[in-house]
Design an enzyme around this catalytic site. Structure first.
Site, short mmCIF file in Angstrom:
data_model
loop_
_atom_site.label_atom_id
_atom_site.label_comp_id
_atom_site.label_asym_id
_atom_site.label_seq_id
_atom_site.Cartn_x
_atom_site.Cartn_y
_atom_site.Cartn_z
N THR A 1 0.85 -1.18 0.00
CA THR A 1 0.00 0.00 0.00
C THR A 1 0.89 1.23 0.00
OG1 THR A 1 -1.61 -1.19 1.26
CG2 THR A 1 -1.83 1.19 1.23
N CYS A 39 -2.45 -1.58 8.83
CA CYS A 39 -2.95 -0.79 7.70
C CYS A 39 -3.78 0.43 8.04
CB CYS A 39 -3.77 -1.68 6.78
SG CYS A 39 -2.75 -2.86 5.92
#
Ligand code: UDX
Ligand code: UDX
Ligand code: ADP
Length: 472
Positions: free
Chosen positions: A131, A276
């Protein structure tokens, strides 16, 4: 572009490992080599005890390891052999310098990209899997293009991973969608199709979404931000519930039955954790600030602020209930991982709570079925507070069962929703017998049947519920 025959994955972590193991499992015609600079991690992937715990992972790895799935420290060799390379390295939040505490540290992505540029001897499709902030692909492209020649061409794709830990293998085998972003050039679209064909071995065509590069990068941040936002929303409501007598489970259920809202990700908790959510929201906040959109930045930032508030609120409630002091009291913390079915502790709410308990001079006993002692000690060490292993071990006792942790405790605190802590699995009568009285239980996961435990004698506090409401 002919079909992909050889894949290299740089980074054998929580994302790269399971993802590429599943690709090998589903595509016997593709050779998959997962490489890492960390030799201990690679050795573990090649051993009987894999470096990460994930239900179903071992079966997948054992089925293909040594056949078309390989783990290696030979990064250069694997890059040279591959036609497609996943960059799946860590992108932690920056600790210092510009954007510290918000921006992602792209040093690992950059170093992996430079390595590809340096050693590649043929054309490659380079795929961002980690990411990353929106427009990272642009930097990767600049590095790669500066090193491309007539014979060597690089295509960049963005293929964010949506798996959740604890359900990674299921998520990979049956993804809601696979997202592949590419530059909308003929080469970009060809590369996009080549990767789509890899997933096409097991994912239906309709579930493979193709977008431009920037949409793909932003979608990953957006999806995580929206998921976390739902949790912060329900956690904000949990505070109102505790003050009014509404029951947060009932409220979440009633809201979730609206098909426009849906029922998932509405479980109130002691706060979301994991590698995350916080990182990606802070990334989005940083991006918004950089784009001179302060209102947008403030909007997303509030999701993280609410999460911190929820953890602090839980601690305050525990201290207040234990007659305003926990000095020298024994607090048993059940669960240390950031969610059940994983040994991962990154950003786990348990870390914040336990550090607060230590600050208040409580004695803390910890039990988690999958997190090992060394990890707990490392997570609780903090320069200037408890910076050595001995200091941590002076304050905390790491136990091998819930019963051991709860022995002589003043309070049991449920932090991770492991199934084995449910009241039909753990012998709460036995726990109660071993505790100091009054025996307090704080449920930060809406896991136990509070009325049942109250009948045993426990004083039970549940997030988002009050005893007065009757059903709490
Ligand atoms: C809303 C609730 O949907 C309904 O359940 C409640 O009982 C009353 O309030 P309503 O205000 O009639 O209903 O219409 P709704 O369809 O929810 O739209 C509200 C506003 O949001 C409208 O201006 C609509 O254009 C806007 N909207 C809706 C968007 O901008 N984007 C969307 O995706 C959905
Ligand atoms: C998340 C996303 O779900 C995944 O799509 C993305 O690829 C990576 O980030 P993960 O962090 O592994 O996955 O786990 P997730 O199940 O999303 O849980 C994150 C945190 O939220 C955990 O601490 C969990 O306990 C908490 N949570 C989740 C709640 O408190 N309530 C909920 O309803 C759901
Ligand atoms: P994630 O959760 O994103 O998978 P992890 O930290 O679990 O993150 O895994 C990332 C892995 O990437 C680590 O094992 C790290 O050693 C590896 N790594 C980082 N940079 C490089 C690099 N340049 N080459 C090879 N491996 C790398």
């Amino acid at each position: 572009m002919t079909a992909v025959k050889s894949i290299c994955c740089i980074g054998a972590g929580y994302v790269g490992g399971p993802t590429c193991a599943v690709i090998a499992y589903k595509c016997h015609d593709i050779k998959v080599t997962i490489v890492d600079v960390n030799p201990a991690r690679i050795a573990a992937w090649n051993s009987d005890k894999l470096p990460i715990y994930e239900p179903g992972l071992e079966d997948v790895v054992l089925a293909r390891r040594g056949k078309n799935l390989f783990f290696s420290t030979n990064v250069d060799g694997a890059i040279q052999e591959a036609d497609l390379i996943f960059v799946s390295v860590n992108t932690p939040t920056k600790k210092s310098g510009m954007g510290a505490g918000r921006a992602a540290d792209l040093a690992y992505v950059e170093s992996a990209t430079r390595r590809i540029a340096q050693v590649a001897t043929s054309s490659k499709i380079v795929v961002e899997k980690s990411t990353v902030p929106c427009r990272t692909a642009q930097s990767m492209r600049t590095i790669l293009e500066a090193n491309s020649t007539d014979k060597i061409h690089f295509d960049i794709l963005s293929n964010p991973e949506f798996l959740a830990e604890g359900t990674a293998i299921d998520d990979l085998l049956k993804p809601d969608r696979v997202l592949i972003g590419a530059l909308q050039t003929p080469e970009g679209i060809r590369a996009q199709q080549a990767l789509a064909d890899v997933y096409g071995h097991w994912v239906a065509k309709e579930s493979i979404l193709t977008t431009n590069l920037w949409s793909s990068e932003l979608s990953k941040l957006a999806a995580n931000a929206m998921l976390a936002q739902r949790i912060s929303s329900v956690n904000a409501l949990s505070a109102i519930c505790e003050a009014t007598g509404a029951d947060v489970d009932e409220v979440a259920y009633a809201c979730g039955r609206d098909s426009r809202l849906g029922s998932k990700f509405l479980k109130a908790s002691v706060g979301f954790g994991g590698s995350c959510f916080q990182k990606d929201i802070l990334n989005l906040v940083y991006l918004s600030e950089q784009l001179n959109l302060p209102e947008v930045a403030a909007y997303w930032h509030q999701v993280v602020i609410m999460n911190e508030y929820q953890k602090k609120r839980f601690v305050r409630n525990i201290i207040k209930t234990l007659f305003n002091t926990i000095t020298n009291k024994k607090i048993a913390v059940l669960g240390f991982a950031f969610k059940k079915d994983t040994g991962d502790t990154r950003e786990s709410a348990a870390i914040t709570l336990i550090k607060d308990f230590i600050q208040e001079s409580a004695r803390v006993a910890i039990y988690d079925p999958k997190v090992d002692r060394q990890q707990i000690v490392m997570d609780l060490s903090e320069p200037g507070v408890v910076d050595t292993q001995q200091q941590v071990e002076k304050h905390v006792q790491i136990c091998s069962s819930a019963y051991e942790a709860a022995k002589d405790a003043d309070a049991v605190v449920l932090v991770t929703e492991w199934d084995e802590f449910r009241d039909d699995q753990l012998d709460y009568a036995k726990i109660y017998d071993g505790m100091h009285k009054p025996a307090f239980l704080f449920d930060g996961r809406l896991l136990v049947n509070a009325p049942k435990l109250r009948k045993m004698g426990f004083k039970v506090n549940v997030i988002g519920k009050t005893e007065l409401a009757g059903k709490a």
